[in-house]
Design a protein around this motif. Structure first.
Motif, PDB file in Angstrom:
ATOM      1  N   PRO A  60       0.801  -1.224   0.000  1.00  0.00           N
ATOM      2  CA  PRO A  60       0.000   0.000   0.000  1.00  0.00           C
ATOM      3  C   PRO A  60       0.827   1.264   0.000  1.00  0.00           C
ATOM      4  O   PRO A  60       0.450   2.265  -0.559  1.00  0.00           O
ATOM      5  N   GLY A  61       1.999   1.291   0.658  1.00  0.00           N
ATOM      6  CA  GLY A  61       2.788   2.509   0.718  1.00  0.00           C
ATOM      7  C   GLY A  61       4.247   2.203   0.905  1.00  0.00           C
ATOM      8  O   GLY A  61       4.644   1.074   1.145  1.00  0.00           O
ATOM      9  N   GLU A 110      19.367   1.879  12.854  1.00  0.00           N
ATOM     10  CA  GLU A 110      19.715   1.100  11.666  1.00  0.00           C
ATOM     11  C   GLU A 110      18.511   0.311  11.155  1.00  0.00           C
ATOM     12  O   GLU A 110      18.205   0.323   9.956  1.00  0.00           O
ATOM     13  N   LEU A 111      17.813  -0.366  12.086  1.00  0.00           N
ATOM     14  CA  LEU A 111      16.644  -1.143  11.671  1.00  0.00           C
ATOM     15  C   LEU A 111      15.526  -0.235  11.169  1.00  0.00           C
ATOM     16  O   LEU A 111      14.833  -0.566  10.199  1.00  0.00           O
ATOM     17  N   HIS A 112      15.371   0.919  11.784  1.00  0.00           N
ATOM     18  CA  HIS A 112      14.338   1.856  11.323  1.00  0.00           C
ATOM     19  C   HIS A 112      14.627   2.309   9.900  1.00  0.00           C
ATOM     20  O   HIS A 112      13.727   2.393   9.056  1.00  0.00           O
ATOM     21  N   GLN A 113      15.885   2.582   9.590  1.00  0.00           N
ATOM     22  CA  GLN A 113      16.247   3.011   8.242  1.00  0.00           C
ATOM     23  C   GLN A 113      16.027   1.901   7.226  1.00  0.00           C
ATOM     24  O   GLN A 113      15.569   2.142   6.108  1.00  0.00           O
ATOM     25  N   LEU A 123      13.814  -0.555   7.407  1.00  0.00           N
ATOM     26  CA  LEU A 123      12.378  -0.739   7.200  1.00  0.00           C
ATOM     27  C   LEU A 123      11.794   0.379   6.346  1.00  0.00           C
ATOM     28  O   LEU A 123      10.830   0.163   5.615  1.00  0.00           O
ATOM     29  N   GLU A 124      12.351   1.573   6.435  1.00  0.00           N
ATOM     30  CA  GLU A 124      11.820   2.685   5.655  1.00  0.00           C
ATOM     31  C   GLU A 124      12.290   2.631   4.197  1.00  0.00           C
ATOM     32  O   GLU A 124      11.547   2.944   3.282  1.00  0.00           O
ATOM     33  N   THR A 125      13.558   2.227   3.983  1.00  0.00           N
ATOM     34  CA  THR A 125      14.126   2.283   2.629  1.00  0.00           C
ATOM     35  C   THR A 125      13.916   0.967   1.880  1.00  0.00           C
ATOM     36  O   THR A 125      13.349   0.942   0.786  1.00  0.00           O
ATOM     37  N   SER A 126      14.382  -0.123   2.459  1.00  0.00           N
ATOM     38  CA  SER A 126      14.301  -1.425   1.775  1.00  0.00           C
ATOM     39  C   SER A 126      13.852  -2.472   2.781  1.00  0.00           C
ATOM     40  O   SER A 126      14.657  -3.054   3.510  1.00  0.00           O
TER      41      SER A 126
END
Length: 1482
Positions: free
Chosen positions: A1203-1204, A1255-1258, A1260-1263
């Motif tokens: 969805p996003g 690191e994990l947040h980045q 999940l947001e990017t790839s």
């Protein structure tokens, strides 16, 4: 391990790691705090093991100090707000390792962590700048009585040091000194209320909450009323201290259901401040009236109501103020914060357009005023004002402002005045609901009654302005009185009107502080007189009465002198020459003026030391108050003392069409209420008569019934005109329509409230239009109310709070030494500290001492002073710490606390002895009971075992005889069958007629399969002769087929597996039946099969030959033939299976319903992370998993239909779709936690590594596909779950439903709370609801493993309540802070309810599975028993078909052609239907 243990362990581990990595030398920055000029800082290079004493020596050598004087090394932690003295053996390097990383290297002062070197009692010590005297260490400065040297300078230095450390509270034994910082400090959170709960005064750091808590618990313990007297000059923070006290006192009462009363008490403060406070030159929120708030409690400590008494509202501020001062707050709130609709409704203008506000119209805080107007709205709703009432109040405020805009011009003839402008008069008459002509006449003319006639006289310009301003001041004063009256009614508890109900109370006196302005008038004169009376009360209680008691008891005591202000009080109020009485005399004389009044003052008191004479030309007089000299301007003293509204203006306002106006002007509220009921009754009667004349009556009522109905309706109508109700909980329908509750004002409750505030009712007589006697003056009313107040305060045990203004410029955290020292001097703080330090705070009569400390005294002790003295000496108390008088024992506070602690320890020792004795008795009782039970069990067991042996012998004998009979019967039956079978085989040429094995009587052969014998067997002769040649030839053909089938070879592994299974079934069948020796040889010869069936046959024949004995060699061939017949049936079945091709097995694993699971037991390895080292461990646990979901329903999280792209800080609806009803990132993280971290301790309480979380947040947001959650610790993942919830633009429980959820939690019954919460959940958007449902299910699974992860439902609610249920960003943080407990309760209700439903479902599934297993086992046993009974009738093929039926098919085999006389078909069908129904239900 608890959370605190984990934190300490982590800190110690960090210290160990730092110590391993630290260098051999460490640099320390030492900041000297010395009187002589020294370097601002000295840098020392020390070893890690250097002690504080070594560092002090090295610093002294570096700075060139005289080391003969003692010095101390202090550790400063400004973040924690403390200074700690290091012991001589402590190592400063270890303390540095516990500091934040930024402060460890060079530790500059701006980081807030550093070391200070100061002297211990000589030069450089605190206070030595003033007098060179030493004082204790900083930890002892909580109490000024701990100072070793008591002077004004040492007290000032101690207060200044604490002030700059943000410690604004200091004790002087039982007196609290509070310095106003002009800044809000974060020390008033609810956790501080709980921290000081039930703690003795002085145990914790000084705080205003400590005084409130001690007053509350002293009231409950002694069952006596308490009082808190707050004193100080204007701008010292008395009003704010009052608010903090009320918040704490209402929070301490947590018993019962009294949240409505607490809500009303807390809401009354902002309302009174808005209408009674104003901005002055000294204070931004100065109280321009005095108030005494009495909070009433039941004896159990539950708040039951409150009463507010007000004193001397400063009415002149409405029309005139000094420079840089404002009018009352409410006018600016209304003009700036009102909406456009309200501005049109109340005809509001800009602030600079009003004459009464033109002296100060520059509003630099407009935004704050709007916020305060919203806060005022909320507070008025909390108190109980209806929207219609608020409109009437605001309309009255607008009318008062318009009165100031009325101007006067001289008429053309010069004989009269004309009022204008016309638009102002029109708007004013509309707001007051009076006729404009009458209004103009009242503002320009006055009526005077003579003996024979009534005269109408025109006002002069000065008289007209005075009448206009007097009308405005009286209206505002009446409005303020009306608000106080109805606040008291809202705070009223019905039980207060019952004399039988006794109550306790805590009074809080917040009266105007001492004032000395550039221009002081009549109001400042009354205010300072009230402060003189309070100072006298303080001196009496602290000095005079205390020392008088010491002298009466005959103890050794040195009298402490203090400044007595009784002479100043006599100067002002003593009859007949007091200034107040002279003022009243001059006010009654028509020819008197302010000048004659001043001359009389000087003439009467020119020799009084408290009356300072002034020059003749100066229209003022000076009084020497306890706080200093104050000069009062004599102008308008007489006018303000007799300020009242003229009768013709009162008559005009009473003719108003607005009922609210008539209530304000009424002299007696009870009479106005009753006249309102009578007026409504007359209106109803007129309406009934008019309606009856138009239509015929449909009811015939008597006159008595008619009057009852009319009065009942009139009461209802009058009640609605009051428009004030007691606060209650809002229902769902209250959003659309405001409901009128039933507990509204009546004449009884109104009369009770008026009786409580009789001291203020005298001013109402000023509004009487026909005064028969002259009303009392303002000064007389003020003296009467002040005397009533001091009488009320004198009946309670007082606690004193001295408020001090830190500076005159209202700057934050600025300490003005001169101003503070002046306040300390005139309040007598030095003398107060001296008497508190040298006096005895604890006093007991001999009887009270004996009753309270009886445990410590010997058994034969009496009330004699010798026994008490022996006890005190035995405890090691110094002679100077206690004294024994004639009837009392005097102790200092510290010794009293030591005595109380010793008493508690002794009581606990006795309790332990009693518990030990009781446990011993209880254990012996349990032992004797168990012993007797064991003897009885042994006796019964022996008897039972003897009886069991006897019955067992009988059963064994019966079974043995039955088995022998059964064997004889079977032997005979099998002999008959063998003969028939042997004959049939011989006829068919299968075996030779010479085989002796089948002629034996005990030989048993199973019925052969139909594939071997194509013709049915017959145990009876048919009488038809058989053709031997045909039979032999057919047997030869069959033999040829057998030999040909043996040429087949096994080439498929499945065929070999099927052969093994087939032979295993045959062996199993033979093992369950009675077999002969031949069958035993047959089964034992089945070894591992060979590749070729022919080889298998030969191998089997060799095996049988080797196993057969010499006498059985002749029977080998028959056994081989039997095996070949069995093997042939299998071979032909394999040939058919091979010809038919591979069978495609279609597994229908699709479940019809979500609950139709197929559970299987698995051993799973659950990965967990260690809290200390971060490594992973795998524990083995048993788990129930659905085999269908596990094998045939794989789920893919990521596909092209995402969805996003962004997953944090995005609306939930953007992250969901029909394919993904739950955001994918949340689903992935929750499932990862459920699979790997449910057993991790503190799973949501602890936080993971910050760098790993970023690191994990980045990722999940990017790839998101690259994010591998197994690489990160569980706490990192759980931290991201909470972060995702917190970063939502709108929480899962949306802002629009925030107040609804809070109201649902406030319901009294738990069932109502649950119903209301779930009703509001239905209003959530689908995406929010689905995500919340998944999250709550996850939290239930976490709470289910509370034994391992230490996360209860309450702990989870505390963590997730701020994430999923938070207030809107526009809400006042101070207000939302109070809703924390409600939001936590709401989330906890959701978790507990889902936890209960989860357990019920799992219990039902377990019960259904158990019932299903019982039914299936019963059915299989029934079918097996049926086969065994019919073994003499059924053929072997039918038997195999029954066994091959799967239990899941549950079909009854068709055996209509068989004899089913012994089988109950109906019971079998019942079992099958039962199993099917259980499956459907599961």
């Amino acid at each position: 391990m608890s959370v605190s243990d984990g934190v300490v362990g982590a800190a110690s581990l960090d210290v160990d790691q730092q110590q391993q990595q630290q260098p051999q030398a460490v640099f320390l920055q030492i900041y000297p705090r010395l009187s002589q000029d020294k370097a601002a800082c000295c840098t020392l290079q020390v070893s890690p093991g250097a002690t504080a004493a070594m560092v002090i020596q090295k610093a002294g050598a570096t700075l060139g100090l005289d080391m003969t004087s003692p010095y101390a090394l202090l550790e400063v932690r400004q973040a924690e707000g403390e200074e700690r003295r290091l012991g001589d053996t402590e190592m400063p390097v270890e303390r540095v390792l516990l500091w934040p990383p930024g402060a460890r290297k060079r530790h500059p002062q701006e980081k807030g962590y550093y070391f200070i070197l100061q002297a211990q009692g000589g030069e450089g010590a605190l206070g030595s700048e003033m007098d060179g005297g030493g004082v204790p260490s900083l930890e002892e400065y909580d109490d000024l009585c701990s100072l070793s040297t008591l002077t004004e300078d040492t007290i000032l230095a101690a207060l200044r040091l604490r002030f700059y450390k943000h410690n604004i509270y200091t004790y002087a034994r039982g007196i609290l000194v509070a310095i106003n910082p002009f800044k809000f400090l974060p020390i008033y959170n609810p956790k501080y209320v709980m921290m000081y709960n039930n703690q003795p005064l002085g145990k914790l750091s000084p705080h205003i909450f400590a005084v409130a808590d001690v007053a509350y618990h002293t009231m409950l313990k002694q069952q006596e009323n308490q009082c808190v007297v707050i004193s100080g000059e204007s701008g010292s923070g008395k009003t704010q201290s009052t608010n903090f006290l009320i918040h704490c006192l209402t929070a301490l009462s947590q018993k019962g259901y009294s949240s409505g009363v607490k809500r009303t008490i807390l809401g009354a403060g902002p309302v009174l401040e808005a209408f009674g406070n104003a901005k002055t030159a000294q204070n931004n929120n100065s109280s321009r009236f005095g108030k005494f708030i009495r909070v009433n409690y039941l004896k159990s400590g539950v708040v039951r109501g409150a009463v507010v008494e007000k004193y001397l509202l400063e009415k002149c501020r409405l029309v005139f103020r000094a420079k840089n001062e404002r009018n009352y707050h409410v006018f600016y709130y209304l003009l700036v914060g009102a909406s456009k609709e309200e501005q049109r409704e109340f005809s509001l203008l800009q602030p600079e357009d009003y004459t009464y506000l033109q002296q100060y119209f520059h509003l630099e805080d407009a935004e704050d005023l709007r916020h305060e107007f919203e806060r005022l709205h909320q507070a008025m709703e909390m108190v109980g004002f209806l929207p219609s009432t608020k409109k009437q109040i605001f309309s009255m405020l607008s009318a008062i402002l318009y009165l100031g805009n009325v101007t006067y011009t001289q008429s053309e003839d010069g004989q009269a005045l004309e009022a204008g402008p016309a638009d102002v008069l029109s708007t004013l008459s509309d707001l007051l609901k009076v006729k404009q002509e009458l209004l103009v006449e009242a503002l320009t003319k006055r009526k005077q009654t003579t003996a024979n006639d009534k005269l109408v006289l025109h006002y002069t310009l000065k008289e007209a302005v005075t009448a206009r301003d007097s009308m405005a001041k009286s209206l505002y004063s009446s409005l303020f009185d009306w608000i106080v009256l109805h606040i008291n009614h809202a705070l009223l508890n019905r039980r207060d009107m019952e004399e039988a109900v006794s109550c306790l109370s805590i009074g809080i006196l917040d009266i105007f502080g001492f004032e000395d302005f550039q221009t002081n008038s009549f109001e400042q004169f009354c205010i300072n007189y009230a402060n003189e009376k309070l100072q006298y009360y303080f001196n009496q209680h602290i000095f005079k009465l205390e020392q008088k008691e010491y002298q009466a008891e005959g103890i050794s005591w040195s009298t402490i002198d203090y400044t007595d202000n009784l002479g100043c009080i006599h100067l002002i109020s003593q009859k007949p020459t007091g200034l107040f009485h002279l003022l009243d005399e001059e006010s009654n004389l028509p020819q008197a003026t302010d000048d004659t009044l001043l001359n009389k003052f000087k003439q009467q008191h020119q020799d009084n030391p408290y009356f300072v004479p002034t020059t003749v030309m100066l229209p003022a007089f000076v009084i020497q108050h306890f706080a200093g000299k104050v000069k009062y301007q004599i102008k308008d003293f007489r006018k303000k003392n007799t300020d009242h509204m003229r009768p013709d203006i009162v008559a005009l306002l009473r003719s108003s069409e607005r009922a609210f106006m008539r209530q304000l002007i009424g002299s007696d509220p009870v009479a106005v209420f009753r006249w309102g009921i009578l007026r409504a009754t007359i209106r109803i009667i007129a309406a009934f008569n008019e309606a009856g004349s138009r239509r015929a009556p449909t009811l015939s009522l008597s006159s008595h019934e008619y009057i009852i109905i009319v009065i009942h309706l009139a009461c209802k109508i009058q009640v609605t005109t009051i428009s004030v109700f007691s606060p209650h909980r809002k229902s769902k329908a209250s959003k659309h329509k405001q409901l009128i509750p039933t507990n509204l004002m009546n004449s009884r409750s109104l009369k009770h409230i008026v009786g409580l505030t009789l001291h203020d009712r005298a001013s109402r007589s000023l509004l009487h239009p026909h005064q028969r006697k002259k009303p009392p003056s303002i000064s007389a009313q003020f003296q009467a109310s002040l005397n009533k107040l001091l009488e009320t305060v004198g009946k309670a045990e007082p606690f004193f709070i001295r408020c001090i203004r830190s500076n005159a410029e209202k700057k934050e955290m600025l300490f003005d030494n001169a101003l503070v020292q002046q306040q300390l001097r005139y309040t007598g703080m030095l003398e107060t500290v001296r008497i508190q330090k040298s006096g005895y705070n604890a006093k007991f009569t001999f009887t009270e001492f004996l009753e309270q400390f009886k445990v410590l005294l010997p058994k034969e002790a009496t009330t004699a002073p010798e026994d008490i003295a022996n006890l005190l000496q035995k405890m090691g108390l110094g002679q100077s710490t206690y004294q024994i008088g004639k009837t009392k024992v005097f102790l200092k506070e510290r010794e009293k606390q030591h005595l109380q602690d010793t008493l508690n320890k002794e009581v606990m020792r006795h309790i332990v002895i009693l518990q030990r004795w009781f446990r011993a008795c209880l254990s012996r009782s349990h032992f004797l009971y168990k012993k007797d039970a064991a003897i009885r069990i042994q006796r019964c067991w022996r008897a039972f075992r003897a009886d069991t042996r006897c019955r067992a012998a009988t059963v064994i004998q019966a079974a043995w005889r039955g088995s022998q009979k059964r064997k004889d019967y079977l032997r005979k039956r099998n002999s008959t069958k063998n003969v028939s079978l042997y004959y049939h085989l011989v006829v068919n040429g299968i075996i030779s007629t010479t085989c002796p094995l089948y002629l034996k009587a005990h030989t048993h052969i199973l019925p052969l399969p139909t594939a071997i014998s194509p013709y049915p067997l017959s145990s009876e002769g048919s009488g038809q002769p058989h053709n031997p040649s045909i039979r032999i030839s057919r047997a030869a053909r069959v033999s040829e087929k057998w030999n040909a089938s043996l040429e087949r070879e096994i080439t498929n592994i499945n065929e070999l597996r099927n052969l093994d299974e087939f032979l295993g079934n045959q062996v199993g069948y033979l093992s369950r039946t009675h077999v002969s020796l031949t069958h035993l040889v047959f089964t034992s010869g089945l070894g591992k099969p060979h590749i070729s069936y022919k080889g298998l046959m030969k191998g089997y024949q060799n095996r049988v030959s080797s196993l057969a004995e010499a006498k059985q060699q002749t029977e080998v061939q028959s056994v081989v033939n039997l095996f070949q017949s069995v093997l042939d049936g299998f071979i032909r079945g394999e040939i058919k299976r091979a010809e038919a091709g591979p069978v495609k097995v279609v597994l229908n694993r699709v479940r019809q319903t979500p609950l139709d699971h197929m559970f299987s037991t698995y051993q799973v390895n659950i990965m967990q992370s260690c809290d200390l080292c971060g490594s992973f461990i795998w524990g083995m646990e048993k788990a129930y998993m659905c085999s269908g979901d596990l094998l045939f329903t794989p789920i893919s999280y990521w596909d092209d239909g995402v969805p996003g792209h962004l997953h944090f800080g995005v609306q939930v609806c953007v992250l969901t779709s029909k394919t993904y009803p739950i955001p994918m990132v949340v689903q992935m993280m929750l499932e990862h936690v459920e699979m790997n971290g449910l057993y991790t301790e503190g799973i949501y309480r602890k936080s993971g590594s910050a760098c790993h979380a970023r690191e994990l947040h980045q990722l999940l947001e990017t790839s998101k596909t690259r994010a591998t959650l197994e690489k990160y610790s569980i706490h990192t993942v759980t931290g991201l779950v909470k972060r995702w919830l917190r970063e939502l633009p709108e929480p899962l429980l949306t802002f629009s439903l925030y107040n609804d959820f809070l109201h649902a939690v406030e319901l009294p019954e738990q069932s109502e709370q649950l119903r209301a919460v779930y009703q509001k959940l239905d209003d959530l958007p689908p995406s929010n609801f689905n995500t919340l449902e998944r999250l709550v299910f996850h939290l239930v699974r976490v709470a289910k493993e509370e034994e391992h992860n230490r996360m209860s439902a309450n702990s989870l609610a505390i963590v997730f309540a701020p994430c999923i249920l938070r207030s809107p960003d526009t809400t006042d943080p101070f207000l939302s802070m109070k809703d924390i407990s409600k939001t936590t309760t709401c989330v906890e209700i959701l978790i507990l309810e889902q936890f209960r439903r989860y357990n019920e479902k799992m219990q039902e599934i377990t019960e259904l599975e158990f019932a299903e297993a019982l039914a299936v086992n019963k059915l299989m046993l029934k079918r097996q028993n049926t086969v065994i009974v019919l073994s003499g009738i059924l053929t072997h093929t039918i038997y195999l078909q029954i066994l091959e039926k799967s239990s899941s098919e549950l079909d009854v085999p068709q055996m209509d052609d068989l004899n089913r006389s012994d089988i109950d078909m109906e019971s079998e069908r019942t079992l099958i239907e039962r199993i099917k129904s259980i499956k459907e239900e599961k």
